[in-house]
Design a protein around this motif. Structure first.
Motif, PDB file in Angstrom:
ATOM      1  N   SER A  19      -0.937  -2.391   5.997  1.00 55.68           N
ATOM      2  CA  SER A  19      -2.317  -2.731   5.629  1.00 55.68           C
ATOM      3  C   SER A  19      -3.331  -2.091   6.576  1.00 55.68           C
ATOM      4  O   SER A  19      -4.398  -1.647   6.144  1.00 55.68           O
ATOM      5  CB  SER A  19      -2.500  -4.247   5.611  1.00 55.68           C
ATOM      6  OG  SER A  19      -2.190  -4.808   6.886  1.00 55.68           O
ATOM      7  N   GLU A  53      -2.967   0.767   8.245  1.00 52.24           N
ATOM      8  CA  GLU A  53      -3.040   2.196   7.923  1.00 52.24           C
ATOM      9  C   GLU A  53      -3.896   2.421   6.680  1.00 52.24           C
ATOM     10  O   GLU A  53      -4.723   3.339   6.630  1.00 52.24           O
ATOM     11  CB  GLU A  53      -1.634   2.750   7.681  1.00 52.24           C
ATOM     12  CG  GLU A  53      -0.745   2.789   8.899  1.00 52.24           C
ATOM     13  CD  GLU A  53       0.668   3.197   8.556  1.00 52.24           C
ATOM     14  OE1 GLU A  53       1.118   4.280   9.023  1.00 52.24           O
ATOM     15  OE2 GLU A  53       1.333   2.461   7.813  1.00 52.24           O
ATOM     16  N   ALA A  54      -3.706   1.562   5.672  1.00 53.19           N
ATOM     17  CA  ALA A  54      -4.484   1.697   4.443  1.00 53.19           C
ATOM     18  C   ALA A  54      -5.965   1.469   4.712  1.00 53.19           C
ATOM     19  O   ALA A  54      -6.834   2.185   4.194  1.00 53.19           O
ATOM     20  CB  ALA A  54      -3.975   0.715   3.395  1.00 53.19           C
ATOM     21  N   LEU A  83       2.770   2.544   3.404  1.00 60.90           N
ATOM     22  CA  LEU A  83       1.747   2.297   4.402  1.00 60.90           C
ATOM     23  C   LEU A  83       1.657   0.803   4.710  1.00 60.90           C
ATOM     24  O   LEU A  83       1.900  -0.040   3.835  1.00 60.90           O
ATOM     25  CB  LEU A  83       0.377   2.766   3.911  1.00 60.90           C
ATOM     26  CG  LEU A  83       0.192   4.249   3.577  1.00 60.90           C
ATOM     27  CD1 LEU A  83      -1.199   4.462   3.005  1.00 60.90           C
ATOM     28  CD2 LEU A  83       0.408   5.117   4.809  1.00 60.90           C
ATOM     29  N   PHE A 142      -7.526   1.992   7.502  1.00 65.80           N
ATOM     30  CA  PHE A 142      -8.046   3.141   8.247  1.00 65.80           C
ATOM     31  C   PHE A 142      -8.345   4.302   7.293  1.00 65.80           C
ATOM     32  O   PHE A 142      -9.393   4.949   7.399  1.00 65.80           O
ATOM     33  CB  PHE A 142      -7.034   3.581   9.300  1.00 65.80           C
ATOM     34  CG  PHE A 142      -7.455   4.821  10.052  1.00 65.80           C
ATOM     35  CD1 PHE A 142      -8.392   4.761  11.070  1.00 65.80           C
ATOM     36  CD2 PHE A 142      -6.915   6.064   9.720  1.00 65.80           C
ATOM     37  CE1 PHE A 142      -8.783   5.911  11.742  1.00 65.80           C
ATOM     38  CE2 PHE A 142      -7.288   7.212  10.383  1.00 65.80           C
ATOM     39  CZ  PHE A 142      -8.230   7.137  11.403  1.00 65.80           C
ATOM     40  N   ILE A 143      -7.434   4.556   6.352  1.00 68.25           N
ATOM     41  CA  ILE A 143      -7.638   5.645   5.396  1.00 68.25           C
ATOM     42  C   ILE A 143      -8.866   5.362   4.542  1.00 68.25           C
ATOM     43  O   ILE A 143      -9.681   6.255   4.283  1.00 68.25           O
ATOM     44  CB  ILE A 143      -6.381   5.831   4.525  1.00 68.25           C
ATOM     45  CG1 ILE A 143      -5.241   6.384   5.374  1.00 68.25           C
ATOM     46  CG2 ILE A 143      -6.662   6.773   3.353  1.00 68.25           C
ATOM     47  CD1 ILE A 143      -3.915   6.481   4.643  1.00 68.25           C
ATOM     48  N   TYR A 148       0.840  -1.194   0.000  1.00 70.89           N
ATOM     49  CA  TYR A 148       0.000   0.000   0.000  1.00 70.89           C
ATOM     50  C   TYR A 148       0.878   1.249   0.000  1.00 70.89           C
ATOM     51  O   TYR A 148       1.904   1.311   0.692  1.00 70.89           O
ATOM     52  CB  TYR A 148      -0.936   0.015   1.212  1.00 70.89           C
ATOM     53  CG  TYR A 148      -1.921  -1.131   1.201  1.00 70.89           C
ATOM     54  CD1 TYR A 148      -3.098  -1.042   0.464  1.00 70.89           C
ATOM     55  CD2 TYR A 148      -1.649  -2.302   1.903  1.00 70.89           C
ATOM     56  CE1 TYR A 148      -3.995  -2.099   0.424  1.00 70.89           C
ATOM     57  CE2 TYR A 148      -2.538  -3.363   1.871  1.00 70.89           C
ATOM     58  CZ  TYR A 148      -3.704  -3.261   1.127  1.00 70.89           C
ATOM     59  OH  TYR A 148      -4.576  -4.322   1.082  1.00 70.89           O
ATOM     60  N   THR A 154       4.309   7.762   0.170  1.00 67.03           N
ATOM     61  CA  THR A 154       4.511   7.296   1.540  1.00 67.03           C
ATOM     62  C   THR A 154       4.143   5.823   1.636  1.00 67.03           C
ATOM     63  O   THR A 154       3.085   5.405   1.160  1.00 67.03           O
ATOM     64  CB  THR A 154       3.640   8.098   2.530  1.00 67.03           C
ATOM     65  OG1 THR A 154       3.937   9.499   2.397  1.00 67.03           O
ATOM     66  CG2 THR A 154       3.899   7.657   3.966  1.00 67.03           C
TER      67      THR A 154
END
Length: 474
Positions: free
Chosen positions: A455, A457-458, A453, A460-461, A442, A451
């Motif tokens: 999994s 963090e991805a 990332l 969450f986004i 990601y 940046t």
């Protein structure tokens, strides 16, 4: 022969590749930290050491400045033992210490980015070397610009550094340009004995020509050669060589350059291949215009153009240029002023194809393609990028699927990969994209770079992403 990774799955190989990047950057950082610690250890005045008093004039150790303005000095004789430990020449060790001291003392923001493993050491060292002739105040301009672009790919970081170095000392760069122009010339490589029968490196029946010209003259010459070459290719009696292989455009560019030795022949050729209106008599040869010259795309801040602040122009395909250089370039061409484009505006349409204004805004916002870590920049004089729909276009879907909110400039290869290999892309705004690769990597791509990332963090986004279709209300 099987390797230690032969039995790894694609996901495991990608994880190992990512891990090795971190390991390598951390190792290079530790290496530089050791070099700097050695420099610190031997930064004191050797005259303070009883062993070396009154010996400097007899070949004893002395302090030398290896880095740029503002860096501490180092004892010169101490460098040799470090070179032995590093298994390299004294010259290489001197360069390493100079680069490290410049980064730590003159480019602290860039050094912090290296310490955070965001910037490659080789990139930082190259920038440090590029900046060495700037004084301690001038180099701050470069460091501040790089701090905002630390996540950009190496090519972009070097381009930013180059532009800011020029901007920091315009007079010095004007002198560089003046000196370079004193070394213009045209050189022909004449054949040497043996060339005619050398099947590998020989050039039987051909020769080579090299030229160094003003950039404006060069771009104009290139445009004329390109247009003439295309005309020659279109009207050639044969487009294959003796072996039946197609003749490429380079062949016709060579023919075009040779044809320029006879300007009248060029004008007659264009007159013969460009049809005239039936009611208009052919113009005399002397009045026939040469083909159109090149189109130059230059980007410049209005305050710089008006002389309110120092700065440089960015010329697509060339890089940063002084205003005097820009004047020289534009003196060869017609000048078209493009109205200011409002990058905060947006538009959507029910059509599949992105409107020209949407494409232009996206290209100006991004400056290049938005595939993760890509260094490909957009050049309006060259091939245009593909404009992909991050959210695939649905012919049965609602209107407004195409617009600034759903546009990703990509090279053709990246576009093909995204279409056929299962990449996922979520556009989070007019200048932000969340990418997922086929095997679970990601990346967050913005106008400031890429940046990495995890999994989580991805996810969450994705979970907190807002609907950006409203951006197209303008």
């Amino acid at each position: 022969m099987p390797s230690a990774y032969s039995d790894h799955t694609p996901q495991q190989l990608l994880a190992a590749a990512e891990s090795e990047i971190v390991v390598r950057r951390r190792s290079e950082l530790r290496t530089m930290q050791i070099v700097l610690a050695w420099a610190d250890t031997f930064s004191g005045n050797p005259q303070d050491d009883p062993r070396f008093r009154r010996k400097a004039s007899k070949g004893g150790p002395r302090l030398v400045r290896l880095g740029g303005d503002g860096t501490p000095k180092v004892q010169d004789l101490a460098l040799l033992e470090l070179a032995v430990a590093r298994c390299e020449s004294l010259f290489s060790t001197r360069r390493a210490i100079a680069d490290g001291l410049d980064l730590r003392h003159r480019l602290p923001e860039l050094w912090q980015a290296v310490s955070d493993l965001r910037v490659e050491m080789w990139v930082a060292r190259k920038i440090a070397m590029m900046c060495r002739k700037l004084d301690a105040d001038q180099v701050k301009l470069v460091d501040a610009a790089l701090a905002e672009a630390a996540d950009e790919p190496p090519t972009v970081l070097l381009q930013i550094a180059e532009a800011k170095i020029i901007e920091a000392d315009l007079e010095a760069h004007e002198e560089r340009v003046r000196k370079a122009k004193q070394h213009k010339g045209v050189w022909i490589r004449h054949t040497e004995p043996g060339d005619a029968v050398d099947d590998e490196a020989g050039e039987p029946g051909t020769g080579m020509i090299f030229a160094r010209l003003d950039e404006g003259d060069l771009s104009a010459l290139d445009a004329v050669v390109e247009e003439l070459a295309n005309k020659l290719a279109e009207n050639a009696e044969t487009t294959t060589d003796a072996g039946g292989c197609a003749l490429g455009i380079d062949h016709f560019r060579a023919e075009a350059l040779a044809m320029l030795a006879d300007p009248k022949a060029v004008l007659d050729f264009f007159a013969a291949t460009d049809p005239q209106p039936e009611d208009e008599p052919p113009a005399p040869t002397a009045e026939r215009p040469m083909p159109d010259k090149a189109r130059i795309y230059a980007h410049i801040d209005a305050e710089v153009l008006l002389g309110m602040v120092n700065g440089v122009a960015r010329v697509e395909g060339l890089g940063p240029r002084l205003l005097s250089q820009l004047r020289d370039l534009l003196s060869h061409h017609q000048v078209f002023l493009t109205p200011v484009v409002d990058l905060n505006a947006g538009r959507s349409t029910k059509a599949y194809e992105h409107p020209t204004k949407v494409k232009l805004r996206s290209e100006l916002r991004t400056g290049g393609e938005v595939f993760p870590h890509s260094s490909t920049r957009i050049n309006h004089a060259g091939r245009s990028p593909d404009h992909d729909h991050p959210t695939p276009f649905d012919v049965h879907g609602p209107p407004g699927q195409t617009g600034d909110h759903n546009d990703a400039p990509l090279t053709r290869q990246a576009h093909r990969a995204k279409t056929h290999l299962g990449y996922s892309v979520l556009q989070l705004g007019p200048d932000k994209w969340l990418w997922g690769t086929p095997h679970g990597l990601y990346r967050l791509v913005t106008t400031k770079g890429t940046t990495m990332l995890g999994s989580l963090e991805a996810q969450f986004i994705r979970g907190t992403a807002i609907d950006v279709t409203g951006f197209n209300a303008a």
